[in-house]
Each structure stands twice: as structure tokens, then as C-alpha cells.
Motif scaffolding. Structure first.
Motif, mmCIF file in Angstrom:
data_model
loop_
_atom_site.group_PDB
_atom_site.id
_atom_site.type_symbol
_atom_site.label_atom_id
_atom_site.label_comp_id
_atom_site.label_asym_id
_atom_site.label_seq_id
_atom_site.Cartn_x
_atom_site.Cartn_y
_atom_site.Cartn_z
ATOM 1 N N GLU A 1 1.305 4.267 -3.287
ATOM 2 C CA GLU A 1 0.578 5.621 -2.619
ATOM 3 C C GLU A 1 2.021 6.564 -3.251
ATOM 4 O O GLU A 1 1.697 8.103 -3.439
ATOM 5 C CB GLU A 1 0.498 5.367 -0.894
ATOM 6 N N ARG A 2 3.014 6.163 -3.411
ATOM 7 C CA ARG A 2 4.277 6.787 -3.834
ATOM 8 C C ARG A 2 4.490 6.769 -5.388
ATOM 9 O O ARG A 2 5.560 6.143 -5.714
ATOM 10 C CB ARG A 2 5.224 6.057 -2.484
ATOM 11 N N GLN B 1 0.904 -0.777 -0.077
ATOM 12 C CA GLN B 1 -0.055 0.634 -0.075
ATOM 13 C C GLN B 1 0.960 1.103 0.103
ATOM 14 O O GLN B 1 0.431 1.994 -1.192
ATOM 15 C CB GLN B 1 -0.763 0.235 1.078
#
Ligand code: PHB
Length: 406
Positions: free
Chosen positions: A177-178, A173
Motif C-alpha cells: 500500500e506504501r 500488505q
């Protein structure tokens, strides 16, 4: 390092530190705590077998675990439930081929009351066969291989560390997100690497990521040239990995030397950057990892632990030292529940199974399949520290699939 920026009065920490370090000196040297009464003094010594790596790529991990374990015992004047402790050390060399004979030496020849071991998952698997036969209480202070608390789980084996999938399932996750949507996975070719990948697959694919290639290096080789060349050619958004100990420092350095550090971000389960940040230097800068510990957890408990460890051993503790310490806390808890009488097996196991440990990592409890149920933190390596940047998973429990204890 802002260790006491959390409201802990320095005086209080110092006062506690002195007593612990005093006790630690006793255990490490020749001193002896005051006896706790004649009955306790007459009891036999408790034989603790430390089956750990003291040589090879994981040597520093073994040392840190032993230090942490001794510190937890030293806090009780060097005794556990009134029994003096006899330490029996064995270097398992992270060598699975020697593990059966080594574990038998401790369990059968030395007749230890408890084995604390080990670090390497392949060695752990071989130990499991022996302690299934002998019934020796076994506390795993590191190795995260799944099988020993899943299909091959045993009533006499408890883990105080993590399962390999706990950090990596939480990594996916954070990567998505990056904007790391296509990743290469790389690890050493043994069970710890395979089980880390299992967790990574689960978390990363579920979060929407694609693993474009899974690469392996024989354990404990530190010749990473072939995999680094392949990564450069594949040009993924990111690389995720499991490496640890001296080999991890070399991997980060080689990754940077290959010119990949700033073009293809490196992620990992946090073992990658534990205890090796000095060795890795600027090559570790910016690496994002997930783990059940960060040096910089801003709690009183962590501050006390770090202060006392540093005083006793003259260097900073890492996740392995913390795991050794928690192993000592768990053993203390179990023995106190049976007043040092290890023949009361049911009561002893019951106490270990219902244990809740107030640890430097945060509070954790023993899960149904004998693994810690614990928080997983998100960290980034910066200026020689694993800085805490978030919580990647709360109260994460291993599935314990196939374990009949649960
Ligand atoms: C393992 O072999 O299970 C292992 C070794 C080193 C680590 C973590 C896991 O840092």
C-alpha cells in the motif's frame, strides 16, 4: 502521551493503581498479603521458574517479562489461587548450548511447578525437548519459533506471546500500500529470523511484492556494515527485517548513519522499535512496523496497565512487559480453575486451552495449537512512541501446522 484520553476517569485509575502498586510492593519487597483462609495458607508454595535472558542483547526483554509477570501476581496479593509464590530465576543468556542443562536444573533439580520461559527461539527449541520428558507446565512469554506449537507441540506448553509469522504476515500488505514493491529482507541468522521470513514471504508475495534478496547476520552480532553496503548497492524500494533488543537499536542507528533512512524506508516486525526508541533516537523516526501491541492503544485496560506498571517500576512498559503480565494472567486463570491443585492436569490444561484473556493488547483467546489468537496492529515510530496507525490483521491465528493437539 495521551494515556487517558479515552474516557477513563483519572480517579478510578488512581484508586485501582494504588491497590495494585501496594500489592506489587509487597511482592517485590518483604510485605505479604492477608491469608485467604487456613486451607490456602497451608498449601505448599508454588514454585515458578523464570528461565529468561538477564544478560546479553535480550537482557532488557527478560527483565520486562519478569516485571510484568510479578505485577499480575501482585494484583492478587502476591498469591496464586491461595498459594504463595517462590520465584526461582535463571539467566539463560540467550544461549542455546546451555539451554538443555538450564531447563533440567529448573525442572529436575529445583522441581518447579511451572517454567516461564523464554525469549530466544533457539533456547526455546532446546527447552522443548526437556519439558517433553519432564511434563513440566511451560508458559512461553516471548519466543515465537514455529516448531514448538506446530510439529513439536506439547500438551504442557502454552504460548502467551505470538508466533514469528504473526507480525510479518501482516506486514506485506501495508508495504505494498506504501508502494514498496521490491524489498530486501534482513535478519539475524537463527530460527526466529527464519520463521519471521516465512511469514513475510507469505504476506508480501501474496500482496504482489518481490523479495529481491534475503540477507543474514550471525546472532547476536551487531556488525551490520556488510548488509548495509549490499542494501545501498541493491537500491530496493524498501527493507523489511526482524531484529530486537539492544541489537535492534544499533541496526536502526547504523541504517541511518549509512544514509539509508530517507532513501530506502525500513519496515519490520514491531520488535524492531519496542523498548529501544530512546536508544535509537531520531534513527527510528518514521519506521513502520506490525505487532500485537502498541503503547498507545486507547483502551481503559491498556491505560490501567501502563499506569500501574509505571508506578511500580518507574519506567514505561513495552510489549515484553505486557507479555509477562499476560503470562501471569494466564497462570492465574489456570490455577484458579483447579483451586491451586496442579496435579489436576486435565482440568488445568482444559482451562488454559479455553482461556480468554482481557489483556492490555486487547482481548485474545488461546488457539488450538496453544498460541494467542490476536489482532496485529500497524504502528509508526514517531517522537519516541510507536504510534498506532491501523489494524493490520484481526483475530489472526497461527496455522499450527502438524500439531496433533488441534
Ligand atoms: C525470538 O528469538 O523468538 C525472539 C527474540 C526477541 C524478540 C522476538 C522474538 O523480540
Amino acid at each position: 502521551m495521551k494515556m487517558f484520553s479515552n474516557g477513563v476517569s483519572r480517579r478510578r485509575v488512581l484508586a485501582r493503581g494504588v491497590s495494585v502498586v501496594g500489592a506489587a510492593a509487597g511482592v517485590l519487597g518483604s510485605g505479604r498479603a492477608l491469608a485467604q483462609g487456613p486451607a490456602a495458607a497451608e498449601k505448599d508454595k508454588l514454585k515458578v521458574g523464570l528461565m529468561l535472558p538477564y544478560s546479553g542483547t535480550y537482557a532488557k526483554l527478560g527483565e520486562a517479562i519478569e516485571n510484568g509477570m510479578r505485577m499480575a501476581v501482585a494484583e492478587k496479593g502476591g498469591r496464586l489461587a491461595g498459594r504463595d509464590v517462590e520465584w526461582i530465576k535463571l539467566d539463560d543468556e540467550s544461549e542455546p548450548k546451555k539451554a538443555d542443562a538450564n531447563a533440567r536444573r529448573l525442572a529436575v533439580q529445583d522441581k518447579v511447578d511451572v517454567i516461564v520461559g523464554t525469549v530466544h527461539s533457539g533456547v526455546q527449541m532446546a527447552m522443548q525437548k526437556v519439558v517433553a520428558e519432564t511434563g513440566t507446565l511451560t508458559l512461553i512469554p516471548n519466543a515465537g519459533v514455529h516448531a514448538v506449537t506446530r510439529g513439536a507441540c506439547l500438551p504442557n506448553v502454552f504460548r502467551t506471546s505470538f508466533t514469528m509469522a504473526q507480525p510479518t504476515v501482516a506486514l506485506g500488505q501495508a508495504m505494498i500500500e506504501r508502494k514498496a514493491r521490491r524489498a530486501v529482507w534482513v535478519t539475524w541468522d537463527y530460527s526466529a529470523g527464519a520463521d519471521s521470513l516465512e511469514g513475510f514471504r507469505e504476506g508480501y508475495v501474496k500482496a504482489g511484492g518481490t523479495i529481491v534478496k534475503e540477507l543474514k547476520v550471525p546472532f547476536p552480532s551487531t556488525d551490520f556494515s556488510a548488509v548495509l553496503a549490499e542494501i545501498a548497492q541493491l537500491k530496493p524500494d524498501a527493507v523489511a527485517c526482524f531484529f530486537a533488543g539492544a541489537g535492534a537499536a544499533k541496526f536502526m542507528q547504523d541504517y541511518a548513519k549509512a544514509g539509508l533512512q530517507y532513501s530506502i524506508p525500513l519496515y519490520g516486525s514491531g520488535f524492531l522499535t519496542e523498548g529501544v526508541l530512546d536508544g535509537a533516537g531520531v534513527a527510528a523516526e518514521g519506521i513502520v512496523t506490525t505487532l500485537h501491541y502498541s503503547n498507545l492503544l486507547p483502551t481503559v485496560r491498556n491505560g490501567e496497565f501502563r499506569y500501574n506498571y509505571r508506578r511500580a517500576f518507574k519506567h514505561e512498559p513495552d510489549v515484553y512487559a505486557m507479555q509477562g503480565y499476560d503470562t501471569g494472567l494466564l497462570l492465574r486463570h489456570g490455577l484458579e480453575a483447579v483451586q491451586g491443585d496442579m496435579s489436576q492436569r486435565n482440568r488445568l490444561y482444559g482451562a488454559l486451552e479455553s482461556a480468554s484473556i482481557d489483556s492490555p493488547r486487547g482481548k485474545w483467546r488461546m488457539g488450538r495449537a496453544h498460541n494467542p489468537v490476536q489482532d496485529i496492529y500497524l504502528r509508526t515510530a514517531s517522537a519516541g512512541e510507536n504510534r498506532l496507525i491501523g489494524v493490520a490483521a484481526r483475530a489472526l491465528e497461527d496455522a499450527g501446522t502438524g500439531c496433533k493437539l488441534a
